[in-house]
Write a protein that holds these residues in place. Structure first.
Motif, PDB file in Angstrom:
ATOM      1  N   HIS A  76       0.828  -1.212   0.000  1.00 21.46           N
ATOM      2  CA  HIS A  76       0.000   0.000   0.000  1.00 21.46           C
ATOM      3  C   HIS A  76       0.855   1.251   0.000  1.00 21.46           C
ATOM      4  O   HIS A  76       0.390   2.320   0.347  1.00 21.46           O
ATOM      5  CB  HIS A  76      -0.939  -0.012   1.199  1.00 21.46           C
ATOM      6  N   GLU A  77       2.122   1.111  -0.358  1.00 26.30           N
ATOM      7  CA  GLU A  77       2.999   2.266  -0.353  1.00 26.30           C
ATOM      8  C   GLU A  77       2.685   3.128  -1.574  1.00 26.30           C
ATOM      9  O   GLU A  77       2.183   2.647  -2.582  1.00 26.30           O
ATOM     10  CB  GLU A  77       4.457   1.784  -0.411  1.00 26.30           C
ATOM     11  N   GLY A  78       3.008   4.404  -1.494  1.00 23.77           N
ATOM     12  CA  GLY A  78       2.817   5.281  -2.631  1.00 23.77           C
ATOM     13  C   GLY A  78       2.105   6.557  -2.258  1.00 23.77           C
ATOM     14  O   GLY A  78       1.288   6.587  -1.342  1.00 23.77           O
ATOM     15  N   LEU A  79       2.434   7.620  -2.971  1.00 24.74           N
ATOM     16  CA  LEU A  79       1.881   8.932  -2.639  1.00 24.74           C
ATOM     17  C   LEU A  79       0.484   9.145  -3.196  1.00 24.74           C
ATOM     18  O   LEU A  79      -0.302   9.897  -2.643  1.00 24.74           O
ATOM     19  CB  LEU A  79       2.798  10.038  -3.168  1.00 24.74           C
ATOM     20  N   ILE A  81      -2.979   8.208  -3.586  1.00 19.15           N
ATOM     21  CA  ILE A  81      -4.020   7.324  -3.058  1.00 19.15           C
ATOM     22  C   ILE A  81      -5.241   7.406  -3.973  1.00 19.15           C
ATOM     23  O   ILE A  81      -5.782   8.485  -4.208  1.00 19.15           O
ATOM     24  CB  ILE A  81      -4.394   7.721  -1.618  1.00 19.15           C
ATOM     25  N   PRO A  90      -4.877   2.048   2.018  1.00 19.08           N
ATOM     26  CA  PRO A  90      -5.087   2.748   0.754  1.00 19.08           C
ATOM     27  C   PRO A  90      -4.677   1.915  -0.461  1.00 19.08           C
ATOM     28  O   PRO A  90      -3.771   1.079  -0.374  1.00 19.08           O
ATOM     29  CB  PRO A  90      -4.192   3.982   0.887  1.00 19.08           C
ATOM     30  N   THR A  92      -2.960   2.429  -3.897  1.00 23.59           N
ATOM     31  CA  THR A  92      -2.176   3.496  -4.505  1.00 23.59           C
ATOM     32  C   THR A  92      -1.843   3.183  -5.958  1.00 23.59           C
ATOM     33  O   THR A  92      -1.703   2.025  -6.350  1.00 23.59           O
ATOM     34  CB  THR A  92      -0.862   3.739  -3.743  1.00 23.59           C
ATOM     35  N   PHE A 252       8.545   3.801  -5.682  1.00 25.75           N
ATOM     36  CA  PHE A 252       8.124   4.222  -4.349  1.00 25.75           C
ATOM     37  C   PHE A 252       9.070   5.264  -3.783  1.00 25.75           C
ATOM     38  O   PHE A 252      10.260   5.165  -4.018  1.00 25.75           O
ATOM     39  CB  PHE A 252       8.072   3.007  -3.419  1.00 25.75           C
ATOM     40  N   PRO A 253       8.590   6.207  -3.031  1.00 23.86           N
ATOM     41  CA  PRO A 253       7.182   6.473  -2.696  1.00 23.86           C
ATOM     42  C   PRO A 253       6.412   7.142  -3.833  1.00 23.86           C
ATOM     43  O   PRO A 253       5.202   7.058  -3.865  1.00 23.86           O
ATOM     44  CB  PRO A 253       7.279   7.413  -1.509  1.00 23.86           C
ATOM     45  N   ARG A 256       9.569   8.332  -9.989  1.00 22.87           N
ATOM     46  CA  ARG A 256      10.605   9.262 -10.413  1.00 22.87           C
ATOM     47  C   ARG A 256      11.525   8.510 -11.367  1.00 22.87           C
ATOM     48  O   ARG A 256      11.759   7.326 -11.193  1.00 22.87           O
ATOM     49  CB  ARG A 256      11.448   9.727  -9.218  1.00 22.87           C
TER      50      ARG A 256
ATOM     51  N   PHE B  24      17.250  11.669  -9.317  1.00 21.22           N
ATOM     52  CA  PHE B  24      15.968  11.811  -9.995  1.00 21.22           C
ATOM     53  C   PHE B  24      15.418  13.211  -9.814  1.00 21.22           C
ATOM     54  O   PHE B  24      14.256  13.452 -10.056  1.00 21.22           O
ATOM     55  CB  PHE B  24      14.967  10.811  -9.430  1.00 21.22           C
ATOM     56  N   LYS B 258      13.242   8.544   0.445  1.00 23.69           N
ATOM     57  CA  LYS B 258      12.172   9.078   1.275  1.00 23.69           C
ATOM     58  C   LYS B 258      12.470  10.476   1.804  1.00 23.69           C
ATOM     59  O   LYS B 258      11.691  11.006   2.593  1.00 23.69           O
ATOM     60  CB  LYS B 258      11.928   8.134   2.456  1.00 23.69           C
ATOM     61  N   LEU B 261       9.880  13.120   1.768  1.00 27.62           N
ATOM     62  CA  LEU B 261       8.654  12.951   2.534  1.00 27.62           C
ATOM     63  C   LEU B 261       8.738  13.545   3.928  1.00 27.62           C
ATOM     64  O   LEU B 261       7.723  13.747   4.584  1.00 27.62           O
ATOM     65  CB  LEU B 261       8.335  11.464   2.676  1.00 27.62           C
ATOM     66  N   HIS B 296      -1.227   9.398   4.107  1.00 27.29           N
ATOM     67  CA  HIS B 296      -1.124   7.967   3.808  1.00 27.29           C
ATOM     68  C   HIS B 296      -0.869   7.212   5.113  1.00 27.29           C
ATOM     69  O   HIS B 296      -0.122   7.669   5.975  1.00 27.29           O
ATOM     70  CB  HIS B 296       0.018   7.760   2.826  1.00 27.29           C
ATOM     71  N   MET B 297      -1.495   6.044   5.262  1.00 30.57           N
ATOM     72  CA  MET B 297      -1.238   5.216   6.441  1.00 30.57           C
ATOM     73  C   MET B 297      -1.486   3.762   6.083  1.00 30.57           C
ATOM     74  O   MET B 297      -2.475   3.441   5.435  1.00 30.57           O
ATOM     75  CB  MET B 297      -2.158   5.645   7.589  1.00 30.57           C
ATOM     76  N   GLU B 298      -0.553   2.907   6.449  1.00 37.20           N
ATOM     77  CA  GLU B 298      -0.759   1.474   6.218  1.00 37.20           C
ATOM     78  C   GLU B 298      -0.624   0.718   7.526  1.00 37.20           C
ATOM     79  O   GLU B 298       0.290   0.955   8.304  1.00 37.20           O
ATOM     80  CB  GLU B 298       0.260   0.933   5.203  1.00 37.20           C
ATOM     81  N   ASN B 315       3.881   7.438   4.203  1.00 35.66           N
ATOM     82  CA  ASN B 315       4.886   6.715   3.427  1.00 35.66           C
ATOM     83  C   ASN B 315       6.220   6.539   4.128  1.00 35.66           C
ATOM     84  O   ASN B 315       7.167   6.044   3.533  1.00 35.66           O
ATOM     85  CB  ASN B 315       5.098   7.335   2.051  1.00 35.66           C
ATOM     86  N   TYR B 317       7.914   4.341   6.532  1.00 38.14           N
ATOM     87  CA  TYR B 317       7.614   3.002   7.020  1.00 38.14           C
ATOM     88  C   TYR B 317       8.569   2.584   8.115  1.00 38.14           C
ATOM     89  O   TYR B 317       9.604   3.225   8.327  1.00 38.14           O
ATOM     90  CB  TYR B 317       7.691   2.002   5.863  1.00 38.14           C
TER      91      TYR B 317
END
Lengths: 296, 371
Positions: A76-79, A81, A90, A92, A252-253, A256, B24, B258, B261, B296-298, B315, B317
């Motif tokens: 469910h990772e990723g910006l 949603i 979510p 994604t 992820f996330p 890119r 990137f 990350k 983020l 976002h939440m997992e 995101n 984790y």
């Protein structure tokens, strides 16, 4: 159409496949994945025709669809949603695309192995590795040969049992199960015996002994040298490209990637040439043959 | 002929490889820079940080106390020479006075981390300017405390004092009530745990069936999600926040993908009063808050602990900032030793979700992990 690439030296064949399969597993840039998938399927269709198309539809397409569904169910990772799943996690965009990408990668590797097992026959394999790792290469080639052989033998056994009225589709459920178990037991006995027979036979011929020579019809010609040098160059070039992250792409996330400029496109182009090598060779040979044919 | 050809090839490969830079275009972490003696960071360096979208760390010391500025290139709005030197004095572990040399706004906000010599036994801290609270300070650090605050230069003298325990009104009542009434009353209160456990909790080796060590006396007992009764008629409120200041103390450990983020002040969701229904658990509220605020939440359901396990928020984790990192929650200053689906909230609770990079030790919650 005949596959000319198989007539190259086994070393060239093997080196080609190890490079292509290796890069297919490493590169996750969609463009490189597309290149590899396209080349693998075109090569398969060129050499095997309808069988390769069937393989694509039967195995590769479901593979891509399956991972495209399974990956977002667990990852469910990723910006981005899109929506929320019943579990509260979510869904994604990134995980869906990553699922498609990894499915495509598995499908491509499967397609390359379809080509691999056609080009690298067990005699080529034994020729390449019989000296270096005799027992392992014998076991490998026996295992690779085992599945089609097992199927053939099973058909024989089932036929024979049908002719004496003991078909697996006859009788009550219990009888059918009993019949199937009998076939299985026959097959296991046969395969064990067959393996021992093969091993004994190879041993009695002095397989793996020092000083034993083996007949082979493979000659290392000039074209093999050129092909090997070319493959070596491509391998080196693409490895440098990976280190310099010219194929850089991350899911992820967020998604890119290295922007496509002349340099990165050139790396992709080299990858295209590498993957398309047997297709090009086949096409050139075909043209040559037609040309000679027309002059006669 | 062959030799020259191969040399040419290798050269061309090298040239091509050099023309590819391996990023990137996302944020990148720069190597830490020592703050010069006069403290002046030139505008040139700041504009470079901004243009490269880099994250830069400036280190300095004020007598015995070292400090760090973490500046995000994406935050820089105005570029000019800034003076980053800071004078820090500690008054017997009671108060820390931070005096900036810069007297006008930086043109951006930056995170100042002050590495104290000892450990502060506070839940959090607040910065005061002339006895008026102006900013909240996040306390992290395993052995000695680190004070993290986001500054923009408009406030130049800040006195930092530790906060008293954040206390939920309802807990205060019951706890003060406990002192006056005989202990049998607590045993009757299904919410709080007492010295002797009730029969409904089957303890083996001191643990309940979901491997939870005995809950300290006076702290709320877990309420199993299957016994949860949500009363949608009664709306209650609690204070909720999500932060990850510990990551800013060790950005070099963080998965480089990350970096983008991490919020530059470490706050993912600022302290906010949220309403919930009676009977809801911390996890229910986290889920709703994240959904409503598009965070976002997992989480995954973990049957052996009979609770949801929060894998990642925004995101970020578990394991993203070292192998000991992950999310923990604290209610009224206590990190519960059981899962967030089993913690039933009461009116006025203060819930904090905090990221740890050291199994909770850097956020004063090492005890909750148990042993």
């Amino acid at each position: 159409m005949k596959d000319r690439f198989t007539h190259y030296h086994p070393l060239v064949n093997f080196f080609y496949f190890s490079l292509v399969i290796g890069f297919t597993m490493v590169l996750n840039h969609p463009l490189s994945q597309g290149i590899s998938l396209l080349c693998a399927s075109i090569y398969g269709i060129q050499a095997e025709g309808k069988k390769a198309v069937l393989f694509c539809l039967k195995w590769c397409l479901p593979m891509v669809l399956l991972t495209a569904f399974i990956n977002p169910a667990f990852n469910h990772e990723g910006l981005t949603i899109l929506l929320y799943l019943p579990t509260g996690n979510p869904l994604t965009l990134e995980s869906i695309l990553y699922g498609i990408s990894s499915g495509a990668m598995i499908a491509t590797v499967m397609l390359w192995f379809l080509n691999f097992q056609r080009v690298i026959t067990s005699d080529k394999f034994i020729y390449l590795f019989g000296r270096i790792i005799p027992s392992l290469s014998l076991v490998l080639s026996m295992t690779l040969r085992f599945i089609p052989k097992f199927r053939q033998q099973m058909e024989l056994v089932v036929e024979a049992r049908r002719s004496i009225g003991r078909d697996i589709s006859e009788g009550s459920l219990l009888q059918r199960v009993g019949s199937a178990i009998t076939v299985l037991s026959i097959m296991i006995t046969w395969s064990l015996e067959n393996a021992i027979d093969t091993a004994d036979s190879m041993k009695s011929r002095g397989y793996g002994l020092k000083g034993r020579s083996a007949f082979s019809i493979y000659r290392f010609e000039d074209r093999d040298e050129i092909a090997l040098a070319f493959l070596g160059f491509c391998g080196l070039f693409l490895s440098v490209g990976i280190v310099a992250s010219a194929f850089g792409f991350r899911y992820f996330p967020d998604i890119r990637y290295m922007e496509l400029n002349a340099v990165t496109l050139f790396f992709q182009f080299v990858y295209l040439i590498l993957c398309a090598l047997p297709i090009v060779l086949n096409a050139v040979e075909e043209k040559k043959w037609n040309y000679i044919h027309s002059k006669m | 002929m062959k030799k020259t050809l191969s040399i040419l090839l290798i050269l061309s490969i090298a040239v091509l490889a050099c023309s590819c830079d391996g990023s990137f275009g996302g944020a990148s972490l720069q190597e830490a820079i020592e703050i010069p003696a006069d403290g002046i960071i030139e505008a040139r360096i700041l504009s470079q940080i901004r243009n490269e979208n880099a994250i830069a760390v400036f280190m300095g010391t004020s007598e015995e106390i070292s400090y760090e500025w973490t500046i995000f290139g994406s935050d820089i709005q105005e570029v000019k020479d800034v003076n980053l030197s800071v004078d820090i004095r500690e008054r017997k572990g009671q108060e820390v006075i931070v005096q900036l040399s810069q007297e006008e706004a930086f043109g951006f906000s930056a995170l100042l981390s002050v590495y104290l010599a000892d450990k502060w036994e506070y839940q959090g801290a607040t910065g005061y300017e002339a006895d008026k609270p102006v900013l909240s300070v996040s306390l992290t650090g395993s052995k000695n405390s680190i004070l993290n605050m986001s500054l923009d230069g408009t406030v130049s003298t800040i006195a930092i004092r530790g906060d008293e325990l954040p206390q939920a009104s309802s807990v205060v009542e019951t706890e003060s009530g406990r002192e006056e009434t005989p202990p049998s009353d607590i045993e009757n209160d299904p919410y709080l745990s007492a010295a002797q456990e009730g029969d409904e909790h089957l303890y083996t080796n001191g643990k309940d069936k979901y491997l939870t060590d005995p809950v300290p006396e006076g702290k709320p007992k877990p309420v199993e999600p299957e016994h949860q009764e949500v009363n949608a008629q009664t709306s209650l409120s609690c204070t909720f926040s999500i932060e990850c200041a510990t990551i800013l103390n060790q950005l070099d450990q963080l998965d480089s993908d990350k970096l983008d983020l991490v919020p530059s002040d470490g706050v993912i969701f600022p302290e906010t009063t949220v309403t919930f229904y009676e009977g809801e658990s911390v996890f229910d509220v986290l889920q709703r808050v994240c959904r409503e605020n598009k965070i976002h939440m997992e989480a995954s359901w973990t049957p052996i602990y009979n609770s949801a396990y929060v894998e990642g928020i925004s995101n970020l984790y578990e394991f993203d900032c070292g192998s000991l990192s992950g999310w923990m929650y604290r209610v009224n200053g206590w990190y519960p030793n059981y899962g967030c689906s089993r913690y039933q909230l009461r009116d006025g609770d203060v819930v904090q979700w905090r990221y740890t990079c050291d199994l909770g030790k850097d956020i004063d919650g090492g005890y909750a992990i148990g042993g």
